[in-house]
Design a protein around this motif. Structure first.
Motif, mmCIF file in Angstrom:
data_model
loop_
_atom_site.group_PDB
_atom_site.id
_atom_site.type_symbol
_atom_site.label_atom_id
_atom_site.label_comp_id
_atom_site.label_asym_id
_atom_site.label_seq_id
_atom_site.Cartn_x
_atom_site.Cartn_y
_atom_site.Cartn_z
ATOM 1 N N ALA A 38 0.832 -1.201 0.000
ATOM 2 C CA ALA A 38 0.000 0.000 0.000
ATOM 3 C C ALA A 38 0.867 1.251 0.000
ATOM 4 C CB ALA A 38 -0.933 -0.017 1.210
ATOM 5 N N ALA A 78 2.394 1.769 -3.391
ATOM 6 C CA ALA A 78 1.424 2.273 -4.360
ATOM 7 C C ALA A 78 1.277 3.788 -4.249
ATOM 8 C CB ALA A 78 0.076 1.585 -4.157
ATOM 9 N N VAL A 79 1.280 4.300 -3.023
ATOM 10 C CA VAL A 79 1.154 5.750 -2.826
ATOM 11 C C VAL A 79 2.422 6.457 -3.279
ATOM 12 C CG1 VAL A 79 0.919 7.563 -1.096
ATOM 13 C CG2 VAL A 79 -0.547 5.546 -0.993
ATOM 14 N N GLY A 92 -9.327 -0.585 2.126
ATOM 15 C CA GLY A 92 -8.017 -0.081 1.732
ATOM 16 C C GLY A 92 -7.379 0.719 2.843
ATOM 17 N N GLU A 140 -5.431 7.475 -1.134
ATOM 18 C CA GLU A 140 -6.123 6.259 -0.719
ATOM 19 C C GLU A 140 -5.763 5.101 -1.652
ATOM 20 O OE1 GLU A 140 -10.717 4.945 0.270
ATOM 21 O OE2 GLU A 140 -9.967 6.926 0.831
ATOM 22 N N THR A 141 -5.568 3.948 -1.030
ATOM 23 C CA THR A 141 -5.383 2.721 -1.792
ATOM 24 C C THR A 141 -6.607 1.838 -1.584
ATOM 25 O OG1 THR A 141 -4.300 1.492 -0.003
ATOM 26 C CG2 THR A 141 -2.894 2.832 -1.436
ATOM 27 N N ARG A 142 -6.771 0.849 -2.433
ATOM 28 C CA ARG A 142 -7.864 -0.109 -2.254
ATOM 29 C C ARG A 142 -7.310 -1.516 -2.373
ATOM 30 N NH1 ARG A 142 -9.449 -2.284 -7.099
ATOM 31 N NH2 ARG A 142 -8.830 -1.160 -8.987
ATOM 32 N N HIS A 154 -2.792 -4.436 -3.170
ATOM 33 C CA HIS A 154 -3.064 -3.048 -2.793
ATOM 34 C C HIS A 154 -2.682 -2.150 -3.964
ATOM 35 C CE1 HIS A 154 -3.736 -3.893 1.532
ATOM 36 N NE2 HIS A 154 -2.939 -4.901 1.282
ATOM 37 N N VAL A 155 -3.658 -1.400 -4.479
ATOM 38 C CA VAL A 155 -3.421 -0.532 -5.629
ATOM 39 C C VAL A 155 -3.850 0.882 -5.277
ATOM 40 C CG1 VAL A 155 -3.703 -2.413 -7.277
ATOM 41 C CG2 VAL A 155 -5.687 -1.046 -6.625
ATOM 42 N N PHE A 156 -3.199 1.836 -5.907
ATOM 43 C CA PHE A 156 -3.547 3.237 -5.687
ATOM 44 C C PHE A 156 -4.955 3.506 -6.208
ATOM 45 C CE2 PHE A 156 -3.729 7.577 -7.421
ATOM 46 C CZ PHE A 156 -3.598 8.286 -6.243
#
Length: 199
Positions: free
Chosen positions: A12, A15-16, A75, A91-93, A100-102
């Motif tokens: 996560a 991803a951010v 997320g 926010e990730t989901r 975990h993706v942006f």
């Protein structure tokens, strides 16, 4: 005791960080407040995001504990800092495969309100013998997001607390710690399902 800040999954955070370094994500998802920043933007204070919707409360039987147990994690949300200043949130989901993706950047009042609520939570829980795990609770049917303080060691004797973020829905005061049962009961109908804002 005080807050037991959660550690986000490494995926996560990656991803951010990747989104912050991505020109396409910057142009598509970040507003003027972040695009105009010349300093290094840093993700901080990650919180898991839990969704409380009609599906999650279908088997809650009208109790706050049942509602919160039905809130599923969707997320993580990170505050984006420029120095000590909160300028946005990212926010990730979580996908169905557990990745975990942006998801998106967010500006507006909620990021700063989240930091304020965390400061309030630390002050509120300092004298408590029970450590609390902070989470974000999203209640889209009532246009409400709250900082959720969950007792982690002794949930049988501790109480879940909610600090609504600003802006809060009509009849709810932002930045006041509520017993979860006292706050969620007026937001539900007789069978435990959440009322919508139009109900």
């Amino acid at each position: 005791m005080t807050l037991s800040l959660p550690q986000p999954p490494a995926a996560a955070l990656r991803a951010v960080l990747t989104a912050l370094d991505s020109p396409s994500a910057v142009c598509a998802g970040r507003g003027s407040a972040t695009r105009q920043r010349s300093g290094q933007l840093v993700p901080a204070l990650p919180l898991p995001v839990h969704l409380l919707d009609a599906e999650a409360t279908a088997s809650a039987r009208g109790t706050a504990t049942g509602m919160l147990n039905g809130a599923r994690r969707t997320g993580w949300r990170f505050l984006i800092l420029d120095g000590d200043e909160v300028v946005a949130a990212a926010e990730t989901r979580e996908t169905a495969e557990g990745e975990h993706v942006f998801a998106h950047f967010a500006e507006g009042p909620y990021p700063l309100s989240t930091k304020r609520a965390l400061h309030q939570a630390r002050a509120h829980t300092t004298s408590s013998p029970t450590p609390f795990l902070p989470r974000l609770l999203s209640v889209p049917g009532r246009y409400m997001t709250a900082l959720w303080l969950h007792p982690v060691l002794d949930p049988a004797h501790g109480r879940d607390l909610l600090i609504p973020l600003a802006p809060a829905p009509l009849g709810v005061t932002a930045h006041v710690p509520y017993d979860a049962g006292h706050l969620l009961a007026p937001l539900s109908n007789g069978n435990g399902s959440l009322l919508t804002a139009a109900s």
